[in-house]
Each structure stands twice: as C-alpha cells, then as structure tokens.
Design a protein around this motif. Structure first.
Motif, PDB file in Angstrom:
ATOM      1  N   LYS A 262       0.854  -1.201   0.000  1.00 40.76           N
ATOM      2  CA  LYS A 262       0.000   0.000   0.000  1.00 40.76           C
ATOM      3  C   LYS A 262       0.878   1.234   0.000  1.00 40.76           C
ATOM      4  N   GLN A 263       1.880   1.182   0.854  1.00 45.54           N
ATOM      5  CA  GLN A 263       2.783   2.322   0.992  1.00 45.54           C
ATOM      6  C   GLN A 263       3.508   2.620  -0.336  1.00 45.54           C
ATOM      7  N   GLU A 264       3.792   1.564  -1.091  1.00 45.89           N
ATOM      8  CA  GLU A 264       4.559   1.741  -2.330  1.00 45.89           C
ATOM      9  C   GLU A 264       3.693   1.447  -3.551  1.00 45.89           C
ATOM     10  N   LYS A 265       2.383   1.720  -3.435  1.00 45.90           N
ATOM     11  CA  LYS A 265       1.490   1.249  -4.506  1.00 45.90           C
ATOM     12  C   LYS A 265       1.816   1.876  -5.863  1.00 45.90           C
ATOM     13  N   ARG A 266       2.268   3.105  -5.869  1.00 46.39           N
ATOM     14  CA  ARG A 266       2.585   3.781  -7.138  1.00 46.39           C
ATOM     15  C   ARG A 266       3.630   2.985  -7.929  1.00 46.39           C
ATOM     16  N   ALA A 267       4.727   2.654  -7.200  1.00 50.05           N
ATOM     17  CA  ALA A 267       5.816   1.929  -7.866  1.00 50.05           C
ATOM     18  C   ALA A 267       5.341   0.563  -8.345  1.00 50.05           C
ATOM     19  N   TYR A 268       4.538  -0.113  -7.496  1.00 52.62           N
ATOM     20  CA  TYR A 268       4.089  -1.445  -7.881  1.00 52.62           C
ATOM     21  C   TYR A 268       3.102  -1.400  -9.046  1.00 52.62           C
ATOM     22  N   ILE A 269       2.199  -0.401  -9.015  1.00 54.30           N
ATOM     23  CA  ILE A 269       1.224  -0.306 -10.116  1.00 54.30           C
ATOM     24  C   ILE A 269       1.970  -0.028 -11.429  1.00 54.30           C
ATOM     25  N   LEU A 270       2.935   0.884 -11.347  1.00 52.31           N
ATOM     26  CA  LEU A 270       3.709   1.220 -12.547  1.00 52.31           C
ATOM     27  C   LEU A 270       4.480  -0.006 -13.047  1.00 52.31           C
TER      28      LEU A 270
ATOM     29  N   ILE B 169       2.742  -6.108 -17.677  1.00 49.09           N
ATOM     30  CA  ILE B 169       1.590  -6.553 -18.471  1.00 49.09           C
ATOM     31  C   ILE B 169       1.746  -6.088 -19.923  1.00 49.09           C
ATOM     32  N   LEU B 170       2.208  -4.842 -20.084  1.00 44.73           N
ATOM     33  CA  LEU B 170       2.391  -4.326 -21.446  1.00 44.73           C
ATOM     34  C   LEU B 170       3.450  -5.118 -22.208  1.00 44.73           C
ATOM     35  N   VAL B 171       4.554  -5.437 -21.503  1.00 39.13           N
ATOM     36  CA  VAL B 171       5.608  -6.235 -22.138  1.00 39.13           C
ATOM     37  C   VAL B 171       5.019  -7.577 -22.587  1.00 39.13           C
ATOM     38  N   GLY B 172       4.197  -8.184 -21.700  1.00 41.57           N
ATOM     39  CA  GLY B 172       3.569  -9.471 -21.999  1.00 41.57           C
ATOM     40  C   GLY B 172       2.656  -9.361 -23.227  1.00 41.57           C
ATOM     41  N   LEU B 173       1.880  -8.287 -23.278  1.00 42.64           N
ATOM     42  CA  LEU B 173       0.952  -8.089 -24.398  1.00 42.64           C
ATOM     43  C   LEU B 173       1.713  -7.963 -25.714  1.00 42.64           C
ATOM     44  N   LEU B 174       2.771  -7.144 -25.657  1.00 45.47           N
ATOM     45  CA  LEU B 174       3.563  -6.944 -26.875  1.00 45.47           C
ATOM     46  C   LEU B 174       4.202  -8.258 -27.320  1.00 45.47           C
TER      47      LEU B 174
ATOM     48  N   MET C 252      10.450  -0.652 -21.249  1.00 39.95           N
ATOM     49  CA  MET C 252       9.470  -1.048 -20.221  1.00 39.95           C
ATOM     50  C   MET C 252      10.093  -1.985 -19.192  1.00 39.95           C
ATOM     51  N   ARG C 253      10.962  -2.869 -19.693  1.00 42.78           N
ATOM     52  CA  ARG C 253      11.626  -3.788 -18.749  1.00 42.78           C
ATOM     53  C   ARG C 253      12.487  -2.998 -17.780  1.00 42.78           C
ATOM     54  N   TYR C 254      13.115  -1.964 -18.275  1.00 48.90           N
ATOM     55  CA  TYR C 254      13.931  -1.107 -17.393  1.00 48.90           C
ATOM     56  C   TYR C 254      13.037  -0.498 -16.309  1.00 48.90           C
TER      57      TYR C 254
ATOM     58  N   TRP D  79      10.049  -1.560 -15.189  1.00 50.55           N
ATOM     59  CA  TRP D  79       9.556  -2.481 -14.158  1.00 50.55           C
ATOM     60  C   TRP D  79      10.653  -2.983 -13.236  1.00 50.55           C
ATOM     61  N   ARG D  80      11.846  -3.160 -13.800  1.00 50.73           N
ATOM     62  CA  ARG D  80      12.954  -3.621 -12.947  1.00 50.73           C
ATOM     63  C   ARG D  80      13.257  -2.613 -11.851  1.00 50.73           C
ATOM     64  N   THR D  81      13.395  -1.339 -12.264  1.00 43.87           N
ATOM     65  CA  THR D  81      13.742  -0.326 -11.257  1.00 43.87           C
ATOM     66  C   THR D  81      12.604  -0.177 -10.250  1.00 43.87           C
ATOM     67  N   ASN D  82      11.370  -0.265 -10.735  1.00 41.37           N
ATOM     68  CA  ASN D  82      10.252  -0.075  -9.809  1.00 41.37           C
ATOM     69  C   ASN D  82      10.062  -1.253  -8.871  1.00 41.37           C
ATOM     70  N   ILE D  83      10.050  -2.457  -9.430  1.00 45.24           N
ATOM     71  CA  ILE D  83       9.767  -3.618  -8.565  1.00 45.24           C
ATOM     72  C   ILE D  83      10.991  -4.014  -7.738  1.00 45.24           C
ATOM     73  N   PHE D  84      12.143  -4.197  -8.384  1.00 46.33           N
ATOM     74  CA  PHE D  84      13.321  -4.606  -7.613  1.00 46.33           C
ATOM     75  C   PHE D  84      13.812  -3.472  -6.702  1.00 46.33           C
TER      76      PHE D  84
END
Ligand SMILES: Nc1ncnc2c1ncn2[C@@H]1O[C@H](COP(=O)(O)OP(=O)(O)OP(=O)(O)O)[C@@H](O)[C@H]1O
Length: 584
Positions: free
Chosen positions: A12-20, A26-31, A73-75, A77-82
C-alpha cells in the motif's frame, strides 16, 4: 499467498511503484504476445506470394520497435519492482536493528549472535525476494500464461489449443514435486554450509588455542568432514536440479509434437494457415515459463513466509526493562542507595544476591572483592538496569533508578567491563567513543590519567593507529587502559571498574588509581578486583561470598576483622614479595 497480505502494509505504501511496475510487465507481456502473430502474417504472405519488400521492411521495423519498447518497459519495471523491494529490506533491517539496540540481556541470552546475524541477512533477503522476484514472477507468469492461452484459443484454434495443453497439468505437478524436493535439500545444504561457516569462524578466532594444543590436524579432519557433508548435501540439490529442466523440456516437447501433428493435420485440411501453425508452436514454447514460474513462486513464498515469521517473532519480543511513563532526564548524581533483598537471574532458580545493601555517598569510592563467581559483576548489572526483577530498591539521590530514563541513567555511568571490547577504528576514536567531538587534548588527558598515553605514542601511528575488532595488536593491559580512558572521558557521575586493572602491573595500577582519585574528587567510583591493592584505598570495601556480604569496612577495619579479606591481603603481599615486588 498469505505472505502477500501480510506485506500489504508495504505494498500500500509503495502502490505507485508497484502499479507502474506491474503495468509495464503486463504491457511487455501483451507486446510479446503479438509478435508471433506478426511472424504468422509474414509467413502467410510469403507462402501466398503476396509479400512485398516494403511490407517485409515494415514488419521488421514493427518487431524491432516492439523490442525497443520492451527494453524501455523492462527497465521501468525492474527499477520499480526490484528497487522498491530493496526498500522493504531496508525498512525491516532498520526496525530489526532498532529493536536489537533496545533489547535487554535476557533477549541476548536467548538468541545466539550468529542467529541474529543470519536473521538480519538471509531472512531479510528472503522477504525482499517476495516483494521483488515474487511479485515479478506472479504478475509476469499470470500475464504471459493468460495472454498466450488467449492467443492460442482465440487467434489460432481452440481445439488445437485444447489438445496441446493436456500434458501441462502433469508438468505443473512434476515441477511442484521436484521443486519441493529441491527446496528441502537446498535448506539442508544451507544448514550444512552455515555450520561450516561457524566452524571456520571459530577455528580462525581460536587458531592460537588450536595451535598451542597442537590440534591443527584434528581441526583439519573436522573441517574436511564438514566440507564433505556440504558437498554431499549440494549433490542432492543438483540431482533434483538436473531433473528440473529436462522435465520441462520433455513435456514441452510432447506438447510441441501434439501441436505439430494435429496442427499439421489442420493445415492440410485447410483449417489453419502455415503462419498460424508457426505462431502456435511459438506460443507453446512461451507456455513453459508460467509453468516454471509456479514452482519458483511457491518456493519464494515458502521461504519468505518462514523468514517473515522468524523476523516478526523477534520483533514481538519485548524488553523486560521498560522506560518509566514520565522518565526523569536530569543527570543522575548524589548518594547511591543499593538495597537488594534478593535477586535471581531469569531462568535460574538460585538466588544470586542476598541482602546486599550499601550506601555510597557522592564522591566516595566503594571497593568490591570476593571469590570468583561471588556476585560482583551481578551488582553492576543491576546498577546498569540490565535486570529489573529483584526484591529491593536502588536509588540515586533518593530517586528510584527505574524513574530515570535509560539514556540518562546509562549516560551517567561509565562502565569498564572485564572483557573489554574495542571497536575496529583508531585508538583516538575508541577513546572518544562516547564524546566524538572531544579534542585531542582531552583524549590525551584521559589517556595520561589511565597511564596509556606513553604506550599510544609508541604505536606506529600514535592515536591514529587502527585497533582490530578485539584489539589484537594491543596487550591486555593496553586494552584495559584504553577502555578505562573511554569510560572516563565523559566524567561520568558513577564510574564502575569491573576487574579492569587485572592486566596492569602494581606500579601502573597505583598511578591510575591516584589519577582517578584526583580527577574525580566529587564523583563516585566503584572498583571490583581480585587484587586487594586495587581497592584498599576505597572509602568502604565489601567482601562478597556466594552473593552475600560477609565482611565490610575500610581496609584497616577489615584487617582487624581477621577474616577472608585479611587472609587474601597477606597472601597477596607474600606473593608480591616473592616476585620481588615487595610492599607497594
Ligand atoms: N546471565 C546470567 N544468568 C544466569 N546466571 C548468571 C548470569 N550471569 C552470571 N551468572 C552467575 O552468577 C554468578 C555470579 O556471577 P558474577 O559475574 O556476578 O561473579 P563475579 O563475582 O563478578 O565473578 P568474577 O570475579 O569471576 O568476575 C555466577 O555463578 C554466574 O554463573
């Protein structure tokens, strides 16, 4: 999955980073799901003979564009999630460290240092994995699985898709089975490795003792046995690891055979195009990751949950030493009243201190002597509020010590323990540890007072000489005197020297005691010692035996009592004479 809800406060505290991050995944998966369809189209246009050079270039550019977009996009998600998961580790590590600093002796008796270190590293790492790799694996495998299945069923052929996914549940079961086995053996291999680590640490620390006893060979045999054990446990891991990939490849191979066979049949029947079959085969290979991911995710969750439980158990531990509601923060001074009717260490049944009572007027010195194990250090532990559960009262200037804030209390006491500990920094910083802004003059002044200045200036880099974790480069006496200087630098209201003069010679001892006496005229000092000469000038001396005061008085009064004290004094005088030291 429970671990995700337990970590929800962080998500919850980091929801922005996780949502992004999740959106990017998901976008990478779709592509990625679209690419096989592009390939299908190009192949179909090729087989139909309708492909033009410009169309080919256009589709190549589209695929290249998709790859670039995926890279960006991978960049993200990596920076945001990891990156965010590293924050969780930091938060928990700070909480844990903060907790460690607040805990009392009972806690440190319960947990071994090595275990606490392991919790602060391995366990926090496993929890970070849940918030990083765990989230990634879950979102990515779900996205990839759903998109791939959707494309297979919707864009290619639902009957063909149904035929092909039949073996997949078998794969999921196989992966789960092998994964569990691997996890089990991995844990055992880790345990063996951590025992080996302990062994290396102990052997290196105790190498001198090992050598003096000539036990190197036995120690090496022991070490080799442990190493062999680590290899054996790791071989079990490799055994299951070796089953893992081939199992996936075999089952995916079966899927491909079914796909090629039935798909080829559908092509011949004219129900699907060659391009679609190629795309379909591509989708089949893309299904292997979600399968692998299930096993990996369950492992991450299992480990993370166990680690989270362990960390929470530690954080739940409460210190027995509680701060008063409105603690007094004025520095302690005045007379000390020590009135202990009885004190028993937690988890023991034997009463340690019985009826130990004394009044120590401000500015006076108390000597504490007695056989080893008679309770001298126990008195100091109570004075420093290491333990609260005693019958009696300890007060400073008439105010119960429990009313003072812990910071105030401990900040007013300078304690030099028996097993003095020096930090891995310079001699200067060790001395001014409690007062980092102290000038060189002040540092030198206290070093002179404890007769260690001359030694220090003889070191290769003087006050800048680095001291190892345990001051390996220094003699026992030097360590004692540096520890004493460290305690004295803040002019504590109460100075406790717990057998701190044992490693210095009689002459140096006399000089130090004289220095302390003149420097601390209106301050209180307690000295415990085995050598009577350390305490004989005290205003009062108490003799302890089995936790009770058996004799008390000044040096001369005690000599007159003709008891243990006099016997010890005469014995030590005689020893000094025999050693050629004579009467000091
Ligand atoms: N944390 C503890 N839990 C249980 N028993 C303890 C604990 N610490 C010390 N003791 C026991 O209390 C007794 C008194 O120990 P204490 O360290 O006070 O003696 P001492 O007089 O300072 O001894 P020495 O002169 O050897 O330093 C010992 O029998 C010791 O085993």
């Amino acid at each position: 999955m429970d671990i995700f809800s337990r970590l929800s406060w962080f998500f919850k505290q980091e929801k922005r980073a996780y949502i992004l991050g999740a959106s990017m995944l998901i976008l990478v998966g779709l592509l990625a799901g679209i690419v096989p369809m592009i390939i299908a189209r190009v192949i179909d246009e090729m087989t139909n003979g309708t492909l033009t050079y410009s169309a080919l270039l256009f589709w190549v550019a589209v695929v290249a564009g998709i790859s670039l977009l995926q890279y960006a996009m991978r960049y993200v998600w990596r920076t945001n999630i990891f990156g965010t998961s590293a924050k969780l580790e930091k938060i928990l590590r700070q909480r844990l460290f903060n907790h460690f600093t607040k805990m009392d002796s009972v806690f440190y008796q319960k947990y071994r240092t090595g275990d606490l270190m392991a919790h602060a590293t391995n366990d926090l790492g496993s929890i970070r994995m849940v918030a990083g790799g765990g989230i990634l694996t879950m979102v990515d495998s779900l996205t990839q699985g759903i998109i791939t299945l959707f494309m297979m069923f919707w864009a290619v052929d639902w009957q063909l898709s149904l035929m092909v996914i039949i073996p997949l549940p078998v794969l999921a079961i196989a992966i789960r089975f092998i994964g569990k086995k691997m996890h089990f053996h991995f844990r055992r291999a880790q345990e063996a490795f951590s025992s080996l680590n302990d062994k290396v640490q102990e052997s290196v620390t105790g190498i001198k003792v090992i050598k003096t006893f000539g036990e190197e060979e036995l120690d090496t045999i022991d070490f080799n046995k442990m190493t062999a054990n680590v290899v054996k446990k790791n071989q079990s891991v490799y055994f299951y690891d070796a089953l893992f990939r081939p199992a996936i490849q075999t089952i995916m191979g079966i899927c491909t055979v079914i796909g090629l066979f039935y798909g080829g049949f559908l092509v011949l029947e004219g129900q699907i195009t060659v391009g679609l079959l190629v795309a379909f085969l591509n989708y089949i290979t893309r299904m292997s990751w979600p399968m692998v991911a299930i096993g990996r995710l369950l492992n991450i969750i299992e480990r993370g949950s166990a680690s989270y439980d362990r960390i929470m158990d530690i954080l739940k531990e409460e210190s027995n030493i509680l701060e008063a509601e409105n603690p007094v923060t004025t520095p302690i001074d005045g007379d000390i009243q020590f009135e202990i009717d009885s004190f028993t260490y937690p988890q023991t049944s034997e009463v340690m201190l019985k009826n130990v009572k004394f009044t120590l007027p401000q500015g006076n010195t108390l000597g504490v002597v007695g056989k080893t194990g008679s309770g001298k250090t126990s008195i100091f532990k109570l004075l420093m509020r290491d333990y609260d559960q005693y019958q009696g009262r300890i007060s400073f200037n008439g105010v119960d010590m429990k009313v003072y804030s812990l910071d105030t209390l401990l900040g007013s006491i300078g304690y030099v323990p028996q097993d003095n500990f020096l930090f891995s920094t310079t001699v200067r910083d060790n001395i001014r540890f409690g007062n980092p802004s102290a000038s060189q003059e002040i540092v030198e002044e206290v070093a002179r007072l404890t007769s260690v200045h001359e030694d220090i200036i003889g070191f290769p880099e003087g006050y800048d000489t680095m001291v190892g974790e345990r001051g390996v480069a220094l003699s026992g006496g030097q360590k004692q005197r540096i520890s004493m200087a460290r305690a004295i630098i803040n002019s504590p209201s109460l100075l406790i020297l717990d057998d701190s003069l044992s490693a210095v010679d009689a002459k140096t001892e006399e000089a130090i005691l004289e220095g302390i006496k003149t420097n601390r005229q209106d301050k209180t000092t307690i000295i415990s010692a085995h050598r009577i000469s350390s305490v004989m000038h005290a205003d009062e001396i108490i003799v302890l035996d089995n936790g009770e005061i058996i004799e008390r008085g000044t040096h001369y009064e005690l000599l007159e009592q003709n008891g243990w004290y006099k016997q010890m004094y005469e014995k030590q005088q005689l020893e000094a004479l025999l050693e050629g030291g004579g009467e000091q």
